[in-house]
Structures are given as C-alpha cells and as structure tokens.
Enzyme design. Structure first.
Site, PDB file in Angstrom:
ATOM      1  N   GLU A 176      -7.721   5.044  -4.540  1.00  0.00           N
ATOM      2  CA  GLU A 176      -6.564   5.598  -3.836  1.00  0.00           C
ATOM      3  C   GLU A 176      -5.312   5.505  -4.709  1.00  0.00           C
ATOM      4  O   GLU A 176      -4.397   6.338  -4.581  1.00  0.00           O
ATOM      5  CB  GLU A 176      -6.379   4.904  -2.495  1.00  0.00           C
ATOM      6  CG  GLU A 176      -7.416   5.362  -1.471  1.00  0.00           C
ATOM      7  CD  GLU A 176      -7.283   4.681  -0.125  1.00  0.00           C
ATOM      8  OE1 GLU A 176      -7.132   5.396   0.885  1.00  0.00           O
ATOM      9  OE2 GLU A 176      -7.362   3.441  -0.070  1.00  0.00           O
ATOM     10  N   ASP A 236       0.777  -1.243   0.000  1.00  0.00           N
ATOM     11  CA  ASP A 236       0.000   0.000   0.000  1.00  0.00           C
ATOM     12  C   ASP A 236       0.808   1.292   0.000  1.00  0.00           C
ATOM     13  O   ASP A 236       0.278   2.338   0.358  1.00  0.00           O
ATOM     14  CB  ASP A 236      -0.930   0.041   1.229  1.00  0.00           C
ATOM     15  CG  ASP A 236      -1.905  -1.098   1.313  1.00  0.00           C
ATOM     16  OD1 ASP A 236      -1.934  -1.909   0.386  1.00  0.00           O
ATOM     17  OD2 ASP A 236      -2.632  -1.190   2.317  1.00  0.00           O
ATOM     18  N   GLU A 238      -7.821  -3.543  -3.712  1.00  0.00           N
ATOM     19  CA  GLU A 238      -9.208  -3.126  -3.626  1.00  0.00           C
ATOM     20  C   GLU A 238      -9.357  -1.651  -4.012  1.00  0.00           C
ATOM     21  O   GLU A 238     -10.078  -1.323  -4.939  1.00  0.00           O
ATOM     22  CB  GLU A 238      -9.789  -3.404  -2.230  1.00  0.00           C
ATOM     23  CG  GLU A 238      -9.071  -2.769  -1.072  1.00  0.00           C
ATOM     24  CD  GLU A 238      -9.645  -3.178   0.281  1.00  0.00           C
ATOM     25  OE1 GLU A 238     -10.428  -4.126   0.354  1.00  0.00           O
ATOM     26  OE2 GLU A 238      -9.289  -2.534   1.282  1.00  0.00           O
TER      27      GLU A 238
END
Length: 981
Positions: A554, A473, A550
């Site tokens: 972002e 991430d 997912e």
C-alpha cells in the site's frame, strides 16, 4: 502500522514486540471555519466529537512540548524511527528504544543508553506465526557525571539524524545519532563526559585522548579532544575533555576476537573523522528519463570540532550498497536486522542509481479484447459497474480509499474495452465521492478533511486505524485517493486542475509525503524513511521493537499514484518524488519484507517473507490475522498497474507462493484473487487455471472478479516482467513469454509520443492511449479519434478529455503477400494455418448494425508497400450460425498506413444474414459497403485490422480460422497493395 482489511481482528501474536498504549487525552479544536483551496476546501475546526493527535501531558495541543528552541521551525515530523522522542505516547519522559542501525539507543535520566545486538531472538516456527528481533540491550550509558534529567527533548533533526537533549538545570547533554552512523556525537556542559557500564569494562587501549573498550564482544572507541585523557574507575570511564565539551564514540565493525593490529588500524581510520561531527544530512534525487534511472545523493554535512577534516564514516543498508554508484565499502560489516551493513570511510556523500522498470495505469487487454474471454470479462464488469459502485464500503478514509481504488481499476478496464457507459458511471462515482470529501461545509462531521495547525497534519474524518489520534497510515489511506484522482484526471483534466480539485489532491500528498522542504504546513516526506528506504506506518513509533509497517504494497500504491498524478497534472516535482520513493522502496521490499536473495533474515527464522517489518526485526504476522494468506497477501494488495515490481524476481514469487501453500496446508482459501495475481507474475497459466476452476471464490474487499480476470488472462498472454529493457517514459512495461517480448507504453498527455526502448525498439503512442508493440484497438466505433465526455456530476467539471485507451490485440508477423489468412490468436497472416478451427462471435443481444459490439479482432502489422490504384478490399469470411435464427454477422476493415495507431481508412460492410442451417456460409464484400472514411495511401510499417461481430441476433456464431492450404474454405482478406519486405 496498517490494520487493513479485518478491523475486528487485532494485534495478533505480537506481545513480545509491543508496549501497551494507555489512556490519553483528546485534542480540542485548533481553529474555526474552513479554508478554500481551488474549488475545494478543508476545515480548520475539528468535527464535533472527533479525536485528534493525542499523547502524554499537553502534547495534544502542543506537539512541541518536548522540542527545544533550537529545533527547526514548522510542522514537526512524525512516522520516523525516532518519533517516540517527540511524539510521547507511552513513555512520557524519555522514549522507547530507538533502532538506528548499526547502533540502538535508549534515553534515560542519566544520558543515552547505547547498544549493539548481534544475536537475534526468534519465536514461532518456519510454518507458523513467528518473529525475529534484535532487541535493544544497554551496553553503556553515554552522559555527564551526575546528570539526572527529568526528561529528554529534541534539539534538532535532519533527513536521517536526530539530536536528543538532556538538562537537569546544572548539566546538559546533546547527542546526535542517526541511521547508518557508527558514531555517537556528543556535547556536554556542567560536568565530565562519562561512560557508565553495568560491570567493569574490558579496556584494550587507553592512550591520550582515545580509549578502546569491549562490551559483550563488541569493540568501541571513545575519542576526546586533543590534550584530553580518559580515566577508568570501576564501572565508569570519564574525561574532563580538556574543558572543550565535545567527544564521540564509535562502534567498530570488529569483535573481541579480531587481531589487535586490525582493530587498532580501524580505530586509527575512524579516528581521523571522530571530530568531524555530523550536523546535517540530506537526500536529493533526479530522474534520468533517457536511461530510466533514479539517481539519489545522500549527503552528510559535518562541523569540524577540531582540525580541518570534513568527511565522515557512514554505513549502508543492503538496498543502498547493492545499488551504490560511487565509493568502495571496507571489507568489514555490521550486523543489523536488515542484514549486513557495509561502510564507507572518509566520505561526505554517496550515491545510488536504481533502474526504474515502469508502471502502467492498467495492464493492456492483449487477450481480453475479443472472443469468449471478452464476453467473460464483460459479464464480470456488468456485476460491479452498475448502480453505485462504491456502495457497501465503510465511510472512513481507509475503506473509502479501497472503494475508490476498486472503481479506478474497473474504469481503466472498461475504457480499454470501449464500454464507455460503464467507464463513465465509474468515473462519475469517483468524481462525486472525491468532490464530497474535498469540500468542507460548516458543521460537517463526515467525509471531510481537517487541517490541524498545531501538528501540521491533514486528517480525514471519519478516521480509522489510528489515522487521527496516532497519525498512522496516511500514505496507505491517501494513496487510494490520489490514484483514483489520477485516473479521473486523464478523462476530466478540468476537475484535476489546481484551481478546481487538484489542490486538495496535492494537499493529501503534502501531508503524507510532502516533497517541498520549504512547506510551512507539513513536514518533508512524513511517512518515508529516507535512509531506511521505506515507509513507517505508526505516527509515534512508541513500541519496544521500534516503528513498524506491514503493508509495504500500500506504500507502493501511494508512490505509483504520485507518478501518475504528477504526469497527469504536469507536476514534475511530484512525479519525481514518486519515482524516488517507488524505486527505492521496491529495492527495500525485496530486501526486508521478502529477503528474495535469502541473505538478510536470521537462518533460524525459516520464513521467506514477513508480514511486518519492525525497527529491530520482522514478524510473520499482521495486526489483524494469523492466516498465512493475509500475512503474505497484505504485502501484495492492491493489485494495480503499479504492482509490477512484485514480479521483478519470478523465482522468488514462486518461493513465496510455495511457502504460503506449505503454511496454509494447501492453496489459499481467502484472498485467492490477490494471491493468484501475485502468483501470475511468475506462473500466469497456473494462476489463471486456478481462477477458472474456482470462479465463485469470495473477492477480497478491494478487488473484483473483473479486475482479477483481466489481470490473470492478460498476464497469461504477456508473460513475466522483463526488467532488462527500459524505456524513456515513466508509463511503460516490458514482458517476456516464450522468448518473445511485448512492449507496452501509455500516454496520458494530449499529444502523440514516440517511446524508445533501451534495445532500440520504438513505439508511437497516440494521445490518451496505451499501445503495445505497434498494435492498437479502438473499441466502440472510435477509430477516428474524438473525445470521451463522462456524464458530469452535479458539480460543474466541464472540459475536453482524451479518447478511450486503445486495447492491443495479438498481431501476425509482417508479410509481403496481400492475401491475408484469418488465423487464431487474433492474427492475420500471409501464410495459411495448420488445421481448421473456429472462433466464437458473442451474441448481439440487440441491434449493433455499424458499431462493433464485442468484436473478434485480427491484425497484421509491419506492412510496407504501395497502393494498387483503383483497387478495393475483398474478403471471404466463412461463418456459421448453426440452427440459430435471425443472426447477422458484420465486418469492418481498417488501415493504419504508418503503424502510428491512427487508422486513415475505415471500411464498414453491411451485415450478412446467416441461415439457420448448420454449415459454413461465405460472407464477402458483395454484401455491400455500409460506410467508409479516409483514402488509401502507401504503407510504411502499417497495420491492417479486421473486426467481426454479430450485428443482430440472440445467439453466438462462429468464424472459421486456421484452415490449411489444402482445406477449403479459408477465411481471407485481400488488400489492394503491392507489398515489399
């Protein structure tokens, strides 16, 4: 693999797709001290008690544990479709399945398992959490007779290929596989090439160096060197390769039911390129600003093992073949979890051309710059732009990012509205927090970035959601930092210089998605899968279903941040990388998260969206929640001026919203703000009505009522995103409502720019401002320009900054009449209205004599004519304070002689003290001129602006508008000009 906003809720309904992660060792510190970069710094000693990348054996400190000496030097790549080969975390000898498409692979002791799954497995129902997968299943194992390798290493990688390597001390296998390659290219030593099957294969052709066979209805051809043959013995097919050590196997886009002649023709066609082994892949991109198009070239380098052929065969994903700029695919297609793959035969490269439809720092305030809505928005700003606007958020990199993102959005809005004190408070909070994170002190354990030399990665501590041990991430977390820094850079360019703190921002970019192939500290485009067209969130990708992501939105926040940071700092390489990622991923999201054309998801799946994309499929689920609002909303947040790609297909927005309501059993009850903001891209009036009906909803943690109201109210005025018109600047957008277009452009440079749109419309945008079809507003008495200097933080960050961004307001049509009627909707018009009404002037609640305070603004543009020498402005404004005592209404009239956004003459009149008797009173120029600046000049496409506000008093008043020719009195402004058409 973002866990986003519910950290306590984990791993929902994904057991079928995931492999369990076992205990792992923690890394030890990799160095000592801190390294400066400009005025900032990062530590090379991991903070005490903090964890680093971890996995099998000694990989924590030796990420090249399973890399051969042939592999490229420098930082190892992570977050790829093949990462479990190198970043071994759950499978410590070989890897989990590798989903390359059209083929999938499973390394094992005896070689490379090869599979092609064309029938999906689907779980759940169309109204519940559910998944679809094309799970890996071995159809044969490609290897060397007798091979029994204790592990698999990585012998090399290129932009979208990888070369795993096997050795048992006697025999070796080197195989190159990749995205879009229907071939496996192999080299062997120490034994015969072998294909091992679970049962006797169906052989449909065996002639010389070529053998064709079918497994589970799928047709393959193995190509040996000229002069070699293939031998079938029970469940194996083998070849000595005539002692030359190379071969390839191709999957044909046919089935067992294909006519033999067609299958043979394809085998011949592919066979021409069978020995041109792909040994390199590379993407290059360029931005054509004149046409607002991002061009990408995907090149495949080959090595001719025999003959002279240098071209190859490559299969394209839907986001590629739908934007193909050269080449014609063959008619046959492959099945994949992403939809049909189409194939180019005999090429060395292919290109795509994707239209870029712009991003904005924030939506323009076309409908919240005056009147009651301005008061409403101001009230919401007052709730959040006070004290410490970052308070209440977690201290890790993700939640710090969310806090920074929210503050940046609010700062942009406050700037548009001329609320400089609130804007500066927000900017100071952003500056202080970023500076803290970007400065490493000896022994510091929190709010610090650590560079891991072994892994070539930058990890912020406190870390979260596996950003440290799994390298998950980074693009999600750091995208918020970069976006906030881009906003700050517009107002404090000194802070953003590379020799101040801009170097640390660039370091975050280099880690998450570095754009320099020669960077020795970080891998190239770590999180972005170049060929698949989207990011992967997991650093190791060690799941049976492959890698996953997912929150595609972002990822887009990161790309939008790159565009704006690159523009703010003059870094064209970063800007263009952001444009490439943004445009490519916007297409991939429409195809693989949304399937907006309804072509890619299996029919039995039933959903119109997925929360997560996996290597072998997708899931209507998240890592943290089973609520439909979050499953769908996680691919919408954060809502920013970079979110407009979500509105490219309004019909799909409606379909997505309808599924949400169906699956939820009604409208959303959580994350309403995020979901309304998405809905507004298709149905802004409905979304705004929902907000107004439920103003006490709980905001999503990274959102605010101020930003949501600003977004919804202004989209209700602007309409839908119009992708048919482009502009020759990266910061723009075009909207359409009721057949009328609104053109928006932003200029964060220090000089005016003229933006040209593809339909011929031009827009001159002053330095540091946003403009809308020639209409501008400068709030806070800044009409003549100047500078805005936020209060400095304790760290010196002096330097000139742009003025507050202009706030566009509605404008009346051009006219030849110099008598202008005050109309509703913010217009001045040469014609009377259709029926008298009023607009409300908010209460002063203080003394604002001479300085507009929440003004009601009316404007007309497109005026051309000469000044009537010696003439003066006159006006008659009919106002009413009702029974309120002590109110005073004030007016300012400004002239922009060229429509450039620069007001050459500004006239501020003394305020008019109203009486406490109901009924209108006439406020005219007879009240006297308080101040003037500038001289009159001829107008060419010019604008006239009227601002009216309460200078004193604690109660609102009204201004009469829209009176017809037969209704008296009429509010008017008469200008001293002779106008022409």
């Amino acid at each position: 693999m973002n866990r986003s906003t519910r950290p306590g809720r984990r791993l929902f309904a994904l057991a079928a797709a995931l492999a369990a992660i076992g205990a792992v060792a923690l890394a030890v510190p990799t160095g000592a001290g801190a390294d400066p970069i400009g005025a900032g710094s990062y530590t090379t000693t991991r903070p005490a008690g903090a964890a680093g990348p971890s996995g099998c054996a000694d990989i924590a400190t030796n990420p090249r544990r399973w890399v051969t000496a042939n592999a490229p030097a420098g930082a190892v790549p992570t977050n790829d479709w093949w990462s479990s080969l190198l970043f071994k975390r759950t499978e410590c000898a070989y890897s989990v399945p590798l989903h390359a498409h059209p083929l999938a692979f499973q390394p094992a002791a005896g070689g490379l398992g090869v599979g092609y799954t064309t029938t999906p497995t689907v779980s759940g129902t169309p109204t519940t959490v559910g998944e679809y997968h094309y799970p890996y299943s071995t159809e044969f194992t490609l290897g060397v007779t007798g091979l029994n390798s204790p592990d698999v290493k990585v012998d090399g990688w290129t932009d979208w290929t990888v070369t795993p390597y096997w050795s048992d001390g006697t025999r070796t296998l080197r195989a190159t596989v990749g995205h879009g390659l229907p071939f496996v290219y192999a080299q062997v030593t120490g034994g015969n090439a072998q294909l091992a099957f679970g049962a006797t294969p169906t052989v449909w052709s065996n002639s010389g160096a070529r053998i064709g066979f079918t497994v589970r209805g799928h047709d393959y051809v193995a190509y040996a060197p000229t002069g070699a043959t293939w031998t079938v013995a029970g469940n194996t097919v083998s070849s000595t390769l005539a002692g030359r050590g190379y071969f390839s196997v191709a999957l044909l886009p046919t089935t067992s039911g294909t006519p033999a002649a067609d299958r043979a023709a394809l085998a011949d066609s592919y066979g021409r390129y069978a020995h041109a082994h792909v040994t390199g892949t590379r993407v290059d991109w360029r931005f054509d600003q004149a046409t607002s198009t991002v061009h990408a070239t995907y090149a495949l380098a080959t090595t001719a093992r025999e003959g002279t052929e240098r071209n190859t065969v490559v299969s394209l994903y839907p986001h590629q073949w739908k934007n193909l700029s050269s080449g014609t695919p063959i008619s046959q297609t492959y099945v994949s979890p992403r939809g049909a793959l189409r194939t180019l035969v005999g090429v060395g490269s292919f290109g795509t051309a994707i239209r870029y439809s712009g991003v904005l720092p924030e939506l323009p305030a076309v409908a919240t710059s005056s009147g009651a809505d301005l008061a409403t928005l101001g009230g919401y700003l007052d709730q959040v732009a006070t004290g410490d606007p970052l308070a209440g958020f977690g201290n890790d990199t993700y939640w710090t990012g969310k806090a920074l993102g929210r503050a940046a959005r609010l700062a942009e809005i406050a700037d548009q509205l001329g609320r400089t004190a609130q804007r500066d408070l927000l900017l100071n909070a952003i500056r202080t927090r970023l500076t803290d994170w970007f400065t490493a002190s000896p022994g510091e354990t929190g709010r610090v970035f650590h560079y891991d030399r072994a892994w070539g990665t930058l990890v912020g501590y406190p870390a979260s959601y596996g950003s440290d041990q799994e390298l998950n991430d980074h693009h999600f977390h750091y995208g918020y930092y970069i976006a906030a820094a881009a906003t700050l850079a517009k107002f404090d360019p000194t802070w953003a210089r590379a020799d101040r703190y801009g170097g640390m921002v660039n370091l975050l970019i280099r880690d998450a998605n570095g754009v320099d192939r020669a960077d020795s500290m970080f891998p190239f485009l770590r999180d972005f899968d170049i060929f698949a067209g989207h990011d992967w969130a997991s650093g190791h990708g060690s799941f049976g279903a492959g890698n996953n992501q997912e929150s595609s939105s972002e990822g887009m926040n990161f790309a939008s941040a790159l565009i704006q940071w690159g523009l703010a700092t003059g870094n064209t390489a970063v800007r263009d990388a952001g444009l490439f990622i943004y445009t490519t991923q916007a297409q991939a999201i429409q195809e693989y998260w949304f399937d907006s054309a309804d072509q890619n998801f299996p029919a039995a799946f039933g959903h119109r969206t997925v929360g997560m994309v996996w290597g072998d499929g997708g899931a209507y689920a998240t890592w943290f929640s089973g609520e439909p609002e979050m499953i769908q909303g996680i691919n919408m947040l954060p809502i920013t001026g970079g979110s407009l790609y979500l509105g490219y297909r309004p019909a799909y927005v409606t379909a997505n919203w309808n599924e949400l309501v169906t699956n939820n059993g009604g409208p959303p009850t959580v994350w309403q703000d995020v979901l309304w903001s998405f809905q507004a891209l298709a149905s802004p009036d409905a979304a705004l009505a929902s907000f107004r009906a439920n103003p006490n909803y709980p905001p999503e943690e990274g959102e605010s009522r101020a930003h949501t109201f600003h977004w919804l109210r202004n989209l209700a005025a602007l309409g839908q995103v119009d992708t048919t018109v482009t502009a020759n600047t990266p910061l723009y957008a075009v909207f359409t409502r009721g057949g009328a277009r609104t053109y928006v452009a932003s200029n964060i440079t220090g000089s005016p720019v003229t933006v040209t749109f593809s339909d011929g419309r031009t827009l001159t945008v002053p330095a540091g401002r946003t403009a809308t079809t020639g209409a501008y507003t400068w709030s806070g008495g800044n009409a003549g320009g100047g500078t805005s200097n936020p209060t400095p933080s304790p760290t010196p960050t002096a330097g000139p900054t742009p003025t507050a961004s202009p706030t566009p307001t509605p404008t009346g049509p051009p006219t030849t009449s110099n008598r202008l009627y005050v109309r509703s909707g913010g217009a001045l018009s040469g014609t009377p209205g259709g029926g008298a009404g009023t607009v409300t002037l908010p209460a002063a609640n203080g003394n604002h004599d001479g300085t507009p305070n929440n003004p009601v603004t009316h404007r007309v543009c497109g005026l051309t004519g000469s000044y009537q020498g010696g003439g003066a402005t006159t006006f008659a404004l009919h106002v009413d304070a009702g029974t309120a005592v002590g109110a005073g209404v004030q007016a300012r009239i400004s002239y922009d002689f060229t429509g450039s956004g620069s007001y050459g003459r500004v006239e501020t009149y003394a305020y008019f003290a109203t009486d406490p008797v109901p009924g209108t009173e006439s406020y005219t120029q007879a009240a006297g001129v308080r101040s003037t600046s500038g001289s009159f000049a001829a107008m060419t496409g010019g604008c006239v602006r009227l601002e009216v506000w309460n200078a004193i008093g604690s109660a609102p008043t009204t201004l009469r508008v829209d009176a017809t020719a037969a209704q008296s009195p009429q509010s008017t402004v008469t200008i001293p000009f002779t106008l022409s058409g």
